[in-house]
Structure formats: C-alpha cells, structure tokens
Design a protein around this motif. Structure first.
Motif, PDB file in Angstrom:
ATOM      1  N   GLN A 413       0.594  -1.018  -0.007  1.00  0.00           N
ATOM      2  CA  GLN A 413       0.253  -0.055  -0.012  1.00  0.00           C
ATOM      3  C   GLN A 413       0.935   1.089   0.015  1.00  0.00           C
ATOM      4  O   GLN A 413       0.495   2.099  -0.886  1.00  0.00           O
ATOM      5  CB  GLN A 413      -0.598  -0.357   0.979  1.00  0.00           C
ATOM      6  N   SER A 414       2.209   1.189   0.653  1.00  0.00           N
ATOM      7  CA  SER A 414       2.771   2.576   1.036  1.00  0.00           C
ATOM      8  C   SER A 414       4.105   2.215   0.430  1.00  0.00           C
ATOM      9  O   SER A 414       4.950   1.904   1.629  1.00  0.00           O
ATOM     10  CB  SER A 414       2.415   2.899   2.291  1.00  0.00           C
ATOM     11  N   THR A 415       4.116   2.454  -1.022  1.00  0.00           N
ATOM     12  CA  THR A 415       5.251   1.990  -0.917  1.00  0.00           C
ATOM     13  C   THR A 415       6.492   2.637  -1.346  1.00  0.00           C
ATOM     14  O   THR A 415       7.819   2.146  -1.122  1.00  0.00           O
ATOM     15  CB  THR A 415       5.783   1.638  -2.596  1.00  0.00           C
ATOM     16  N   GLN A 416       6.214   3.454  -0.454  1.00  0.00           N
ATOM     17  CA  GLN A 416       7.593   4.643  -0.661  1.00  0.00           C
ATOM     18  C   GLN A 416       7.809   4.531   1.183  1.00  0.00           C
ATOM     19  O   GLN A 416       9.013   5.771   1.534  1.00  0.00           O
ATOM     20  CB  GLN A 416       7.061   6.219  -0.984  1.00  0.00           C
ATOM     21  N   SER A 417       6.955   3.802   2.025  1.00  0.00           N
ATOM     22  CA  SER A 417       7.206   4.127   3.125  1.00  0.00           C
ATOM     23  C   SER A 417       8.344   3.374   3.550  1.00  0.00           C
ATOM     24  O   SER A 417       9.055   2.572   3.558  1.00  0.00           O
ATOM     25  CB  SER A 417       5.885   3.493   3.956  1.00  0.00           C
ATOM     26  N   ASN A 418       9.230   3.887   4.528  1.00  0.00           N
ATOM     27  CA  ASN A 418      10.684   2.991   5.153  1.00  0.00           C
ATOM     28  C   ASN A 418       9.799   1.979   6.688  1.00  0.00           C
ATOM     29  O   ASN A 418      10.822   0.797   7.440  1.00  0.00           O
ATOM     30  CB  ASN A 418      10.975   4.626   6.140  1.00  0.00           C
ATOM     31  N   ILE A 419       8.560   1.868   6.633  1.00  0.00           N
ATOM     32  CA  ILE A 419       7.916   0.565   7.700  1.00  0.00           C
ATOM     33  C   ILE A 419       7.623  -0.614   6.919  1.00  0.00           C
ATOM     34  O   ILE A 419       6.499  -0.250   6.127  1.00  0.00           O
ATOM     35  CB  ILE A 419       7.215   1.629   8.325  1.00  0.00           C
ATOM     36  N   PRO A 420       7.859  -1.325   6.905  1.00  0.00           N
ATOM     37  CA  PRO A 420       7.738  -3.115   6.045  1.00  0.00           C
ATOM     38  C   PRO A 420       6.475  -2.811   7.228  1.00  0.00           C
ATOM     39  O   PRO A 420       5.884  -2.621   7.466  1.00  0.00           O
ATOM     40  CB  PRO A 420       8.791  -3.478   6.544  1.00  0.00           C
ATOM     41  N   GLU A 421       5.258  -3.614   5.702  1.00  0.00           N
ATOM     42  CA  GLU A 421       4.184  -4.066   5.876  1.00  0.00           C
ATOM     43  C   GLU A 421       3.847  -5.711   5.749  1.00  0.00           C
ATOM     44  O   GLU A 421       2.847  -6.335   6.238  1.00  0.00           O
ATOM     45  CB  GLU A 421       3.301  -3.246   4.930  1.00  0.00           C
ATOM     46  N   TYR A 422       4.261  -6.235   4.689  1.00  0.00           N
ATOM     47  CA  TYR A 422       4.549  -7.690   4.964  1.00  0.00           C
ATOM     48  C   TYR A 422       5.902  -8.171   4.603  1.00  0.00           C
ATOM     49  O   TYR A 422       6.960  -7.868   4.295  1.00  0.00           O
ATOM     50  CB  TYR A 422       3.779  -7.667   3.427  1.00  0.00           C
ATOM     51  N   ILE A 423       5.536  -9.467   5.540  1.00  0.00           N
ATOM     52  CA  ILE A 423       6.493 -10.493   4.997  1.00  0.00           C
ATOM     53  C   ILE A 423       6.314 -10.868   4.242  1.00  0.00           C
ATOM     54  O   ILE A 423       4.555 -12.086   4.077  1.00  0.00           O
ATOM     55  CB  ILE A 423       6.833 -11.651   6.415  1.00  0.00           C
ATOM     56  N   TYR A 424       7.337 -11.817   3.166  1.00  0.00           N
ATOM     57  CA  TYR A 424       6.923 -12.164   2.113  1.00  0.00           C
ATOM     58  C   TYR A 424       7.505 -13.603   2.141  1.00  0.00           C
ATOM     59  O   TYR A 424       8.981 -13.146   1.979  1.00  0.00           O
ATOM     60  CB  TYR A 424       7.013 -11.867   1.039  1.00  0.00           C
ATOM     61  N   ALA A 425       7.647 -14.124   0.967  1.00  0.00           N
ATOM     62  CA  ALA A 425       8.518 -15.241   0.687  1.00  0.00           C
ATOM     63  C   ALA A 425       7.840 -15.377  -0.822  1.00  0.00           C
ATOM     64  O   ALA A 425       6.702 -15.197  -1.590  1.00  0.00           O
ATOM     65  CB  ALA A 425       8.294 -16.703   0.921  1.00  0.00           C
TER      66      ALA A 425
END
Length: 725
Positions: A413-425
């Motif tokens: 959602q916030s691609t420019q944010s320094n705060i991660p939103e999701y963990i992914y594989a």
C-alpha cells in the motif's frame, strides 16, 4: 552559568570520550526490526558522573553526532543532551546514575520522545510505544555499563578533578547500589537474550511456514495446470480416433466438462474456426444457427491449428464468456482420412479461481495471503483481504536495510514508506508465473513489543524487590560495625571491663571488636603520656616558630629587618596612619665610599662597619613603631610613621653627624676609620600613595641629589598632605 569556568583536564576528558563515543555510535548493535542499542552513550554517562553536567553536554553532542549521521534525525541532540545534563545535576546532588536514569526516562525522556516521534517521525502509532520503550531500556543498559566501568577502572574511580560527594555515603547505601547495579545488568541482558532467541525462533518459524506454503501452493498450481493440459491433449487424441460427427461431439464434450469443472468453458471448432460444440451450452449462442460463432482471431485457435501442438495462452479476460481471468488451453484434432491436416481444435478456458480454494485450504489456520502473477507481472489472483485488482500490474517495493530481520519484507500500500508492511516468500512456476505468500509484519512487531514491555515490567518489579533485599543485606553487614563504633565512642576503663559483645555477630566483626578492645586499653594507658609529650612538643614548637620567624624577617648580619619585612609592614603602617591622619617618612640611607672600606680594610671590616651602623640606627630611631631594615648591600631603609615634617630633617641630620663622628674598629688590625652616610627621604601624609615603590622612588631621587651635592648630606622632600599622588 554566568561564572562557569572549565577545567582543562575535565574538558580534555569530555572531548576525547566524546570522539570515541561518536565512533562507537556509528555502529549501533542491532536487535530486531528498527531496534538498535547504542553503547557509545555510556561514555557520556561516565563524564556526567566524573565531571558534571556541562562537560557531559559536550560529550553528548559529539556522541549524538554519530547517531545523527546514521539515523538522519536531529531528535538525538535534544533527548540525549537533556539526559546528559540531568545525570550531571543528579551527580551534583549525590544521586546515583542508575537512579537518575530511571527518574529521567520515567518523567521526561519517554514522554518527550513519544511526543517528538509522533510529530516528526514517519512511524505508525502502534510502533511508537515500542520504540519509546526501547530507548528507556537502552538507557538503563549504557548507564549500568558506565557505572561498572568507573568501578572497574581505578584511573576513573580516582580521577583527580572528579566531582566530590557533598556528604560521605554510608557503606549500606553503597552496597545496596552496587547490588542493584549488578542485578539490573544481569536481568537486562538475560531478558534481552531471551527476547532475542524467542524472536529468532519466531522468525524462523514464519520463514519456514511461508516457504512450505509457497512451495505447496506452487506445486499445486503447476499440477492443476499440467493436469488440465493433459485433459485437453488426451481429448484431442480421443476426438481424432473416434472421428465423430459434430452432433456426436456435443454430448461427449459436455460429459468431459462435467468431469473437469476446473474449466469455465470448453469448445470444439472445425477447420474454419467455427464452434461446432460448446459446454456449458447455455453460455453460448445457438451454435446451430446460421451465425456460427467464430474464434479464428483467437490465439488458442491460431497457435494450436497452424502449429499443430498443444497451446497454453497467457492470462486474459474472457470475451463473451464473462469477465474472469482465464487461460486457454487448446490442442488440434484430426480426421482419419487426413492425418496431416487438423480438422479443428478443442479448447478449455481454465478457471484461475481455483487458487482461492488452495488459498483457503492452506491459510485457514494462519494470517497468510496469496498473490499470483503471470510472466508479465500482472496479478492473476490475490487474496480478497488485499484488495488488489486482478489483471493489474503488481506494484510493490522491497524493504531493505531499515529493519533488522532475517525475513524478506515488502510494502504494497505504501511503497515509499520506510516501515515494512508484509513478510513474504516467493517462488517462480515452470511457466514463468510467480506466487507470493505474504503476512503482515505488525503482529511480529507487536510480539516483540509485548516481550519487551513484559521484560521491562519484570525488570522494574525485580529491581524494586532487589533494592529492598540489597538494603536489608547491607544493613545486616553494617549494623554490627555501627555497634562497634557506638560501643567505643565514649567508652571508659570501667566500661571496657564490663563490655560484652553479642555472640550472634559475625566472626570477622567479633574478631575486629576484640582487637579494638585491646587497642583501646593500650590507648588509655598511653593517653596521658602522649598528652604530656604533645604539650612539651607544642611549647618547643612555638619557640622554634618564633625563632624561625625572626630568621625569616631579619637580616643575619645586622640583626635589622630585611627588605621583604619592610615592604610587607608598610601596608599595616599606612592603614594605621590613615585612620589617625598622620604623616609617614620613608628614608633611604647609603654609606659613602663603602667599597673603599672593603678594599682598604677588608670585607670583615666592611661587615663590622655595617653592624655598628645598624646598632647606631637602632639607638637613634628607637620607637617601637619605627621600621629599620637593611635594604641591600650598604643601603638601609627607614619607615617612620607619625613623623613631624618640620623635625624629620633635623632628626636625620643628627644621625648623620653622629655616624660621621663615630670611630669604626677594624677586627683584624688595630685600626680605626670613619664612615659617612647620604640620606634621601620623603615625608607625606599616609594618603599620598598606596604603593611603597612610589615613596621609594622619590626617596631614591633625593639620595641621588645628596650624593651629587658631595655626599654626607640629607635631602628631604615634604609633600603637601592635600597633593595628589
């Protein structure tokens, strides 16, 4: 601040430790996510303890510069500078650094940091409390380390210019603080180590779970596509073998579709690309009408018919058969009579919503979501909770470097944010598609926050308990020492004979008590002898001091006062004459042709001459308040308070005449000689000038005139009492 003066040694220490702290803070110790522990600030605390608030402020500004360079935030200057000054003032009030750190972060630090972070930082509200709590725990760590370093390094403990305690601390308070300090560090490191291991295990479980999920999902997806590809391929071979008419193919196709509901629709065309059979038939127009449906512009017909091979299309939105994202799988079938020329194609539109069923099966017990993209990075499928549009480009940013973790992080959602939103594989399928398994990062961060908060609460509770216990322990260890001190404070001989110490006291303390009893008895026996000896020594010392003072103040040859004494006493004489508004005479006397006496009669004769002149001076100027001093060589200085300006010249001339008529005896030979004197003097009111040099200057000028006029003369300047200096 107005009279603030810096000690050079303290200033050098604060600057050197500040530079070292700057370098250390460039490499903070990572813990988890955006949590980093800074150890360079321990040097700021050391300076605050040893040197006070303003030196600590210098060290803090240097140390905070390192943090600003890596964090790019100026809040560090405000927070840590305030902490340094606060701890410095706590030290001035004899408050231990660890206690001061607790007070600062509880009352000032955490509220201020939370407010600044809420206004200036791009942090979600749920992250603020975690980061704020981390700062407080970090402070307890480097404050405890600083206190231990001071105890362990003698050069710091015995630092010459360090701040001294206003009141001597009791042993019990010192022991209580040291025990509390050790318990604090032990609990802090234990709690942090436990949290670190727990979070690492949690991350490993999440990573393993995601990798297993993405593997199974990709395997299931590949199997799903491969199975339906084989269905189309086998169906084409079947229709080639049976070589049925179009009327027979419709029920066969419908039956095939019923067995494989993964296809949204299925169709059969002739060699002109016109549909001759379709399933479900209700989704097509009447294929028996004159306007047969044609698919000659479709890739699945072109690729399968002309290339004569099984074809799997890219993902597309169905045209005329709904708006679902589908893939078309097609294969050519042949007539027996013309095996090299396709009779048409059989095609199935594969339903990709099958992945929602797989998504549900794999994630009904966790918080994971699924995203499937094609080879062009368009979204084929996305879990409903993500609100991503199917067949739109998959836009995301990989989070890298800001949060310390072993997991892969991304933002949707916030691609420019320094705060991660999701963990992914992620994993790529054989056909170039990619499948992503993601889950929110915030629950893991919440877990870390809960663990750290729990650790902080446990730590605080343990510290309160340990502080109480350590106080009790220190009291048990020191109470017997206090008893010993109290027992011996006013103990006489009778009390010593009847004193019985508590048998429950520690063995070491009881042994100390017995030694003190023996020592006290010996002290009583020697006390009177010592007092008598001290009295005798005091009397002798007073006599020696008197004699020493005379040696210091008097010239050993002439027994007159020396120049230093005369200069020192001038101020007292002047103050006395100022109060009574009296005049002072300062005279410089110089023996005429004294060198000729030394040359003619020898130096011993010259010394004898000086002694006799001094004796004659003492006889002629015999008031107790007159100061007669040897000024140097054959010169003498007279400071005569309360003199009469009209009589002083006559009095000096009397001495000059008396000296000229006196016979001086040579000690080595039966010879006698005379000596004359030239005198220059000044008589003025005491307020003439405060500096003796001004008086001497005029007297010396007058002496020069007396010498120039033929020697053996007196020249006096009388200054009007009202004249200015």
């Amino acid at each position: 601040m107005k009279n603030l003066q810096f000690n050079h040694q303290n200033l050098l220490l604060s600057f050197v430790l500040g530079v070292i702290a700057l370098v250390i803070n460039l490499y903070p110790v990572p813990f988890f996510a955006n949590v980093q522990f800074i150890l360079g600030n321990s040097l700021t605390v050391i300076v605050a303890i040893l040197c006070g608030p303003w030196y600590a402020l210098i060290t803090s500004l240097l140390a905070s510069t390192g943090l600003m360079l890596i964090w790019d935030s100026y809040h560090v200057f405000v927070i840590f500078s305030l902490e340094a000054v606060f701890l410095g003032f706590c030290r001035r009030r004899d408050i231990y650094a660890l206690y001061g750190s607790f007070i600062f972060w509880a009352i000032i630090g955490m509220p201020l940091f939370y407010l600044m972070a809420n206004i200036f930082f791009d942090l979600p509200a749920e992250h603020l409390s975690f980061v704020t709590l981390k700062q407080a725990i970090n402070s307890l760590i480097y404050t405890s380390l600083a206190s231990l370093l001071i105890l362990m390094l003698p050069k710091l403990w015995f630092f010459e210019t360090k701040i001294k305690d206003k009141q001597r601390r009791t042993l019990s308070k010192q022991m209580a603080y040291f025990i509390t300090l050790m318990i604090t560090l032990s609990l802090l490191f234990s709690a942090l180590y436990f949290n670190f291991i727990s979070l690492n295990k949690q991350q490993s479980l999440i990573k393993k779970n995601q990798q297993e999920t993405v593997f199974h999902l990709s395997s299931a997806g590949e199997q799903y596509i491969n199975m339906h590809t084989k269905v189309i391929k086998n169906a084409a071979q079947f229709f080639t073998l049976v070589n049925n008419t179009s009327a027979d193919q419709q029920p066969l196709l419908s039956n095939l579709h019923n067995n494989y509901p993964g296809f949204i629709s299925m169709l059969i065309t002739d060699d002109k690309a016109k549909m001759i059979a379709a399933s479900p038939i209700t989704r097509f127009k009447d294929i028996n009408s004159s306007n047969h449906l044609s698919v000659k512009d479709r890739d699945y017909f072109i690729e399968a018919f002309y290339n004569q091979k099984t074809f799997i299309s890219s993902v597309f939105v169905g045209r005329g058969f709904g708006n679902d994202a589908i893939i078309a799988i097609s294969a050519p079938y042949f007539n027996k009579d013309t095996p090299l020329q396709p009779a048409g194609v059989i095609e199935g539109s594969l339903d990709l919503k099958y992945f929602s069923a797989i998504d549900y099966d794999f994630n009904k017990h966790n918080n994971q979501s699924v995203i499937l993209t094609d080879e062009a990075n368009n979204i084929i499928y996305a879990s409903d909770e993500l609100n991503l549009k199917v067949m739109s480009p998959f836009k995301y940013s990989i989070h890298n470097g800001y949060y310390v973790t072993d997991l892969q992080l991304m933002n949707l959602q916030s691609t420019q944010s320094n705060i991660p939103e999701y963990i992914y594989a992620t994993r790529e399928l054989n056909n170039g598609w990619k499948i992503y398994v993601i889950e929110p990062f915030s629950p893991l961060l919440k877990l870390a926050e809960r663990q750290m908060l729990s650790s902080f609460i446990i730590l605080l509770s343990a510290l309160l308990i340990s502080f109480f216990i350590s106080n009790r322990i220190s009291q048990l260890l020191t109470v017997t020492l206090e008893m010993v001190a109290n027992h011996f404070e006013k103990l006489n001989q009778h009390d010593l004979n009847t004193q019985v110490f508590d048998d429950n006291s520690p063995k070491e303390v009881y042994s100390l008590y017995q030694r003190l009893v023996t020592s006290k008895q010996e002290l009583i026996l020697h006390q009177l002898a010592l007092e008598e000896t001290v009295a005798l020594r005091t009397l002798e010392l007073e006599k020696a001091n008197t004699k020493l003072q005379e040696l210091v103040d008097k010239d050993p040859l002439t027994n007159l006062y020396n120049r230093r004494f005369a200069e020192h006493k001038f101020n007292e004489i002047r103050e006395f004459c100022l109060r009574s508004e009296q005049a002072i005479t300062v005279a410089i006397l110089d023996l005429d042709f004294f060198k000729a006496i030394n040359d003619s009669y020898g130096h011993l004769a010259g010394d004898e001459c000086l002694r006799q002149v001094s004796e004659l001076l003492s006889q002629h100027f015999k008031r107790d308040i007159d100061i007669l001093a040897r000024y140097g060589g054959e010169e003498f200085i007279l400071i005569l308070p309360m003199t009469n300006a009209l009589n002083i010249e006559h009095h000096l001339n009397e001495f000059r005449v008396k000296l000229a008529s006196t016979k001086i005896n040579s000690p080595n030979a039966a010879k006698q000689f005379n000596v004359t004197v030239s005198i220059g003097a000044i008589t003025a009111n005491a307020n003439y000038h405060a500096q003796l040099d001004k008086w001497i200057k005029i007297a010396d000028d007058n002496l020069y005139q007396a010498k120039a006029q033929g020697r053996n003369r007196v020249h006096v300047s009388i200054i009007n009492p009202q004249s200015e200096p």
